[in-house]
Motif scaffolding. Sequence first.
Motif, PDB file in Angstrom:
ATOM      1  N   GLU A  22     -58.596-134.653  21.101  1.00  7.43           N
ATOM      2  CA  GLU A  22     -59.578-134.847  19.530  1.00  7.43           C
ATOM      3  C   GLU A  22     -61.190-135.624  19.977  1.00  7.43           C
ATOM      4  O   GLU A  22     -60.489-136.576  19.802  1.00  7.43           O
ATOM      5  N   SER A  23     -62.198-134.717  19.647  1.00  4.30           N
ATOM      6  CA  SER A  23     -63.102-135.640  20.232  1.00  4.30           C
ATOM      7  C   SER A  23     -64.759-134.512  18.899  1.00  4.30           C
ATOM      8  O   SER A  23     -64.524-133.225  18.430  1.00  4.30           O
ATOM      9  N   LYS A  24     -65.316-135.687  18.504  1.00  2.00           N
ATOM     10  CA  LYS A  24     -66.453-135.091  17.871  1.00  2.00           C
ATOM     11  C   LYS A  24     -67.607-135.183  19.307  1.00  2.00           C
ATOM     12  O   LYS A  24     -68.786-134.440  18.260  1.00  2.00           O
ATOM     13  N   ILE A  25     -67.477-135.021  20.486  1.00  2.00           N
ATOM     14  CA  ILE A  25     -68.158-134.648  21.274  1.00  2.00           C
ATOM     15  C   ILE A  25     -68.673-133.488  21.543  1.00  2.00           C
ATOM     16  O   ILE A  25     -67.292-132.498  22.261  1.00  2.00           O
ATOM     17  N   ASP A  26     -69.100-132.676  22.294  1.00  2.00           N
ATOM     18  CA  ASP A  26     -69.686-131.624  22.888  1.00  2.00           C
ATOM     19  C   ASP A  26     -68.838-131.186  23.839  1.00  2.00           C
ATOM     20  O   ASP A  26     -68.970-132.435  24.318  1.00  2.00           O
ATOM     21  N   LYS A  27     -68.267-129.609  24.142  1.00  3.28           N
ATOM     22  CA  LYS A  27     -67.295-129.936  25.120  1.00  3.28           C
ATOM     23  C   LYS A  27     -68.341-130.062  25.974  1.00  3.28           C
ATOM     24  O   LYS A  27     -67.611-130.421  27.378  1.00  3.28           O
ATOM     25  N   GLU A  28     -69.142-129.368  26.051  1.00  8.93           N
ATOM     26  CA  GLU A  28     -70.330-129.895  27.594  1.00  8.93           C
ATOM     27  C   GLU A  28     -70.325-130.525  27.626  1.00  8.93           C
ATOM     28  O   GLU A  28     -70.389-131.282  28.990  1.00  8.93           O
ATOM     29  N   LEU A  29     -70.654-131.615  27.141  1.00 10.30           N
ATOM     30  CA  LEU A  29     -71.265-133.336  27.495  1.00 10.30           C
ATOM     31  C   LEU A  29     -69.463-134.184  27.946  1.00 10.30           C
ATOM     32  O   LEU A  29     -69.915-134.939  28.597  1.00 10.30           O
ATOM     33  N   LEU A  30     -68.549-133.781  27.097  1.00 14.65           N
ATOM     34  CA  LEU A  30     -66.523-134.209  27.891  1.00 14.65           C
ATOM     35  C   LEU A  30     -67.412-134.006  29.109  1.00 14.65           C
ATOM     36  O   LEU A  30     -66.389-134.903  29.835  1.00 14.65           O
ATOM     37  N   LEU A  31     -66.940-133.652  29.746  1.00  9.27           N
ATOM     38  CA  LEU A  31     -67.327-132.823  31.233  1.00  9.27           C
ATOM     39  C   LEU A  31     -67.802-133.906  31.810  1.00  9.27           C
ATOM     40  O   LEU A  31     -67.051-134.316  33.139  1.00  9.27           O
ATOM     41  N   ASP A  32     -68.831-134.588  31.632  1.00 10.32           N
ATOM     42  CA  ASP A  32     -69.541-135.705  32.193  1.00 10.32           C
ATOM     43  C   ASP A  32     -68.630-137.331  31.887  1.00 10.32           C
ATOM     44  O   ASP A  32     -68.766-138.251  31.829  1.00 10.32           O
ATOM     45  N   LYS A  33     -67.662-136.956  31.087  1.00 15.53           N
ATOM     46  CA  LYS A  33     -66.475-138.494  30.763  1.00 15.53           C
ATOM     47  C   LYS A  33     -66.233-138.904  31.761  1.00 15.53           C
ATOM     48  O   LYS A  33     -64.905-138.069  32.130  1.00 15.53           O
ATOM     49  N   LYS A  34     -65.546-139.739  31.822  1.00 11.62           N
ATOM     50  CA  LYS A  34     -64.738-140.879  32.275  1.00 11.62           C
ATOM     51  C   LYS A  34     -63.596-140.837  31.612  1.00 11.62           C
ATOM     52  O   LYS A  34     -64.042-142.033  30.783  1.00 11.62           O
ATOM     53  N   LEU A  35     -62.042-140.712  31.962  1.00 13.32           N
ATOM     54  CA  LEU A  35     -60.701-141.907  31.172  1.00 13.32           C
ATOM     55  C   LEU A  35     -60.696-142.811  31.676  1.00 13.32           C
ATOM     56  O   LEU A  35     -61.245-143.403  32.945  1.00 13.32           O
ATOM     57  N   SER A  36     -60.484-144.143  30.223  1.00  9.61           N
ATOM     58  CA  SER A  36     -60.165-145.099  31.191  1.00  9.61           C
ATOM     59  C   SER A  36     -59.279-146.270  32.177  1.00  9.61           C
ATOM     60  O   SER A  36     -59.441-147.118  32.779  1.00  9.61           O
ATOM     61  N   ALA A  37     -57.977-144.751  32.398  1.00 16.68           N
ATOM     62  CA  ALA A  37     -57.030-144.802  32.938  1.00 16.68           C
ATOM     63  C   ALA A  37     -56.699-143.695  33.401  1.00 16.68           C
ATOM     64  O   ALA A  37     -56.820-142.481  32.569  1.00 16.68           O
TER      65      ALA A  37
END
Length: 143
Positions: free
Chosen positions: A26-41
């Motif tokens: 669940e995220s309020k961030i645009d799906k295209e921008l999620l691709l650059d995000k990294k998991l904390s673990a």
Amino acid sequence: MLQVRTREEIFGTVTYSPQEDRFSLESKIDKELLLDKKLSAPLSMHWILTIKCNARCPYCYELPYLLKPSDREDTLSLEDIENVIEEFGDMFGFRLYLTGGEPTLNPFAPEIIRLAYEMQIKTVINSNGIKIPENVYEAIRKY
């Protein structure tokens, strides 16, 4: 029974359902921008418990490296195993894949299964199922 678990990330909430073996975000961030995000673990951990195997399947990617069940192999101590599982659980890891060789040949397999369960980590065992030791079978049934 393992419960649905969540983990907060800077970009949203990751939910894992062990019964369905399904992750969701669940995220309020645009799906295209999620691709650059990294998991904390990591969400899952694949653990090669042993390179011993009681089969020689021609399609096995580990075939050139496998040991026979009677061969000597260095393994982690139970204390080291406890530390690995505890650290993964403390990072809110959700799923543990036990593989090998034949993971049920590891002498600590029942303890690994129990410890993971106690940390609310789903355990998936990649076994050929040829001859599962009784103590491993009982751990699988119980946890």
